[in-house]
Design a protein around this motif. Structure first.
Motif: not given
Length: 294
Positions: A55-65
């Motif tokens: 699993d990844a916490i920052i998962a959405g491709d639209a989210v800028d980490p």
């Protein structure tokens, strides 16, 4: 433009505060078998080594980490994992600083909350490789560390990355420009020579708006046929980067788009190979003169 590092410092401080409140009311011990990654990129690498989904916490491709703000649930997941795979630096510090540090595998050295708070400007040398997942060496290091920690097998990842690295090493000498240093790890130790104007590169590295003079100097390079390939991050654009990309296309300079995160549904290792193949294809069809206006 907001200085992302300063933003990260604020998020780190908030994350540490949230983490402290969680630890005070939670007695559940970490699950030593659970692996969690801060981003999808490192989740894909860890998954290829350990087997099964990570699993990844920052998962959405639209989210800028850079702008990700963790919730209490996110911090709890990090604290509850036996192994955390992180990028390091300021990039995902809001997450990994909440974990027991001996449980974290880093691609680049970590910073602590105090350091993030005290330093408002990036350490240039350190952050040129902030996008560590585009460095073949860093991918291999993380894969090997995950294998050592989980008993997994990094051989397949090592082989894929080494093949990509061989393609990069075989590239001819070409002059490149970057609207931000996302490809720094990719072009390191290759014949791709970064000629991005120094003033522009420094502003980009500090996530600041480049001056009009810096943009003009970059545009002049593109218009004069001095640049053989331009790297842009389509997830991080502004008026200056758009002008540069438009100028490159107008003067037949190949543009390589490298996203901060892979497109939805695409595995990072597949995406990495795709980018390397695109660069190799551009190099194979490049005009020997380096001029693009004919």
């Amino acid at each position: 433009m907001r200085n992302r590092f300063q933003y990260s410092a604020l998020v780190v401080a908030a994350a540490v505060a949230v983490g402290a409140s969680i630890s005070s009311c939670s007695t559940e011990p970490p699950d030593n078998g659970a692996i969690v990654a801060t981003t999808r990129v490192w989740a894909d690498v860890a998954s290829a080594v350990a087997g099964g989904d990570v699993d990844a916490i920052i998962a959405g491709d639209a989210v800028d980490p850079h702008h990700f703000e963790p919730t209490a649930k996110d911090i709890a997941r990090i604290k509850g994992a036996g192994t955390v795979v992180a990028n390091g630096g300021a990039y995902d510090a809001a997450l990994y600083t909440a974990a027991e540090q001996d449980r974290v595998i880093f691609a680049i050295p970590p910073i602590d909350a105090k350091e993030a708070h005290e330093h408002g400007e990036h350490d240039h040398e350190h952050d040129e490789l902030e996008h560590a997942w585009f460095s073949p060496e860093k991918i291999r290091q993380v894969a090997d560390a995950v294998a050592a920690k989980t008993g997994g097998d990094a051989a397949a990842v090592d082989e894929r990355v080494s093949e990509a690295e061989a393609k990069l090493a075989a590239l001819p000498h070409m002059r490149i420009g970057m609207t931000e240093p996302i490809a720094a790890g990719l072009v390191q130790d290759t014949q791709l020579h970064d000629i991005t104007p120094e003033e522009y590169a420094k502003a980009s590295l500090n996530h600041q708006e480049p001056s009009a003079a810096a943009v003009a100097a970059f545009l002049e390079q593109l218009e004069n046929g001095e640049v053989d390939m331009l790297f842009v991050n389509p997830q991080s654009t502004n008026s200056a980067t758009q002008r540069l990309a438009d100028a490159a296309r107008e003067h037949n300079v190949p543009v390589v788009e490298i996203r901060e995160t892979p497109p939805a549904g695409q595995n990072f290792l597949d995406y990495f190979e795709q980018i390397v193949d695109q660069i190799a294809d551009i190099a194979a069809h490049a005009e020997p003169s380096g001029h693009h206006d004919h």
